[in-house]
Scaffold this active site. Structure first.
Site, mmCIF file in Angstrom:
data_model
loop_
_atom_site.group_PDB
_atom_site.id
_atom_site.type_symbol
_atom_site.label_atom_id
_atom_site.label_comp_id
_atom_site.label_asym_id
_atom_site.label_seq_id
_atom_site.Cartn_x
_atom_site.Cartn_y
_atom_site.Cartn_z
ATOM 1 N N ARG A 1 -18.642 -17.294 81.707
ATOM 2 C CA ARG A 1 -19.594 -16.245 82.078
ATOM 3 C C ARG A 1 -19.058 -15.531 83.303
ATOM 4 O O ARG A 1 -18.463 -16.171 84.184
ATOM 5 C CB ARG A 1 -20.957 -16.853 82.451
ATOM 6 C CG ARG A 1 -21.875 -17.117 81.284
ATOM 7 C CD ARG A 1 -22.500 -15.830 80.721
ATOM 8 N NE ARG A 1 -23.347 -16.077 79.581
ATOM 9 C CZ ARG A 1 -22.986 -16.027 78.289
ATOM 10 N NH1 ARG A 1 -21.738 -15.756 77.978
ATOM 11 N NH2 ARG A 1 -23.841 -16.249 77.327
ATOM 12 N N GLU B 1 -20.437 -6.762 83.598
ATOM 13 C CA GLU B 1 -20.442 -6.291 82.216
ATOM 14 C C GLU B 1 -21.629 -5.362 82.030
ATOM 15 O O GLU B 1 -22.705 -5.651 82.566
ATOM 16 C CB GLU B 1 -20.548 -7.480 81.258
ATOM 17 C CG GLU B 1 -19.293 -8.334 81.256
ATOM 18 C CD GLU B 1 -19.394 -9.522 80.305
ATOM 19 O OE1 GLU B 1 -20.133 -9.434 79.312
ATOM 20 O OE2 GLU B 1 -18.723 -10.518 80.563
ATOM 21 N N HIS C 1 -15.419 -9.687 76.168
ATOM 22 C CA HIS C 1 -16.439 -10.697 75.824
ATOM 23 C C HIS C 1 -16.531 -10.912 74.306
ATOM 24 O O HIS C 1 -17.580 -10.716 73.690
ATOM 25 C CB HIS C 1 -17.807 -10.305 76.396
ATOM 26 C CG HIS C 1 -18.696 -11.497 76.596
ATOM 27 N ND1 HIS C 1 -19.614 -11.578 77.599
ATOM 28 C CD2 HIS C 1 -18.802 -12.677 75.921
ATOM 29 C CE1 HIS C 1 -20.259 -12.741 77.535
ATOM 30 N NE2 HIS C 1 -19.770 -13.425 76.516
#
Ligand code: NAD
Length: 322
Positions: free
Chosen positions: A245, A274, A292
């Site tokens: 993450r 993001e 991602h």
């Protein structure tokens, strides 16, 4: 009839399974603003990470029985509040583990042989500067025999270990809760025996000082796990991958560690900001980048769809029998 709103997509196999169970499945995307009007008509909402299911929305949907998240993270759902209202919250934590682990090795192999750079250079210079490029990218590293530190030895960490063991790497796992795990290294051939390897976790410091490669597989808990202090303990020239993450690695500290040579190269699938990662990372010559996509394989998406369908069907069949 049980009505299911699939708001962020589902694999057709999962949809088919739900329909075969007799449920009505709508895959027509409802905008976040329209959900308070539409969702009260449904028993189940299936989401990925895009749709938010917060307290205010939950309060408007007294008929809602399940919030189903395809994938792992539940940050877009007010889980405790939903549960307090008797709503089941389900996710599919294991469905994408193998795919994420494979992406880690895509980055590790790519970085170890400069594929990310060669692919950037070859289209423009491959026919004019072939020999210079060959020289620039001639100091590759073999993964076999190297040590991989794995931070977070849960589902994805253990899948990563499985691949590493198969490649002939030494594995040093670190975990807060897990003390050891037995990893079954299985071959494609059905009659081949599974080789079982028991791995004990080591301390973070021992791993940081020893590993040639480090991969993170922990949730983000609000604070970077790898920052300046941790980078300073690593071996010079370590290669790091973050497919966990954004935020688990301090991006300022990473850029600094790349500058001072502590980190030779990094593979990033996740970012603090993001969907607008900072340019210094995107343009860095020693960072291999993916947007991602850890869980973005056909197999993982099929697994996610089928696991969601199975859990939803199971919930309603148990409820019907009570
Ligand atoms: P998991 O819960 O199975 O494993 C996480 C492990 O990390 C646990 O064993 C836990 O004890 C350990 N841990 C937590 N905090 C720690 C710490 N401070 N130090 C050491 N260990 C710690 O989770 P998982 O399914 O393996 O997923 C791991 C991560 O991968 C999650 O953050 C998830 O969001 C992420 N993920 C990314 C993608 C992607 O597309 N890149 C896809 C799926 C999951």
């Amino acid at each position: 009839m049980i009505k299911i709103l699939v708001n962020d997509g589902i694999h057709p196999d999962g949809k088919k399974q739900l329909e075969e169970a007799g449920y009505q499945v709508s895959t027509e995307k409802v905008s976040q603003e329209d959900l308070p009007k539409e969702l009260p008509n449904y028993d189940v909402i299936c989401v990925r990470s895009a749709t938010k299911v917060r307290k205010e929305l939950i309060d408007q949907c007294p008929n809602l029985k399940i919030i189903a998240r395809g994938g792992v993270g539940l940050d877009n759902i007010d889980v405790d509040y939903a549960k307090s209202k008797g709503i089941q919250v389900i996710n599919t934590p294991a469905a994408s583990s193998e795919s994420v682990a494979e992406l880690v090795f895509a980055h590790l192999f790519g970085l170890s042989r400069f594929l990310h750079l060669a692919n950037r250079d070859m289209p423009s210079k491959g026919d004019t500067e072939f020999k210079q490029l060959k020289k620039s990218y001639s100091k590759g590293i073999q993964l076999r025999g190297k040590t991989l530190g794995i931070i977070g030895f849960g589902r994805i960490g253990q899948e990563t270990a499985r691949i590493a063991l198969g490649l002939g790497m030494k594995v040093m796992p670190v975990d807060l809760m897990i003390k050891e795990a037995t990893i079954g290294v299985d071959l494609y051939y059905p009659d081949a025996p599974t080789i079982e390897v028991s791995l004990d976790v080591v301390s973070m410091d021992e791993m940081l000082q020893t590993a040639d490669y480090i991969s993170l597989h922990v949730p983000f808990t609000g604070k970077a796990l790898l920052s300046t202090a941790e980078f300073s303990k690593m071996k010079d020239g370590v290669i790091l991958v973050n497919a966990a993450r954004g935020g688990t690695v301090d991006e300022d500290a990473l850029l600094q560690a790349l500058e001072n040579g502590k980190v030779a190269a990094a593979g990033l699938d996740v970012f603090e900001n993001e969907p607008t990662p900072r340019k210094a990372l995107l343009e860095h010559p020693r960072i291999s980048l993916t947007p991602h996509i850890g869980a973005s394989t056909g197999q993982a998406q099929t697994n996610i769809g089928l696991e969601l369908a199975e859990k939803i069907i199971n919930y309603f069949s148990v409820a019907a029998n009570n």
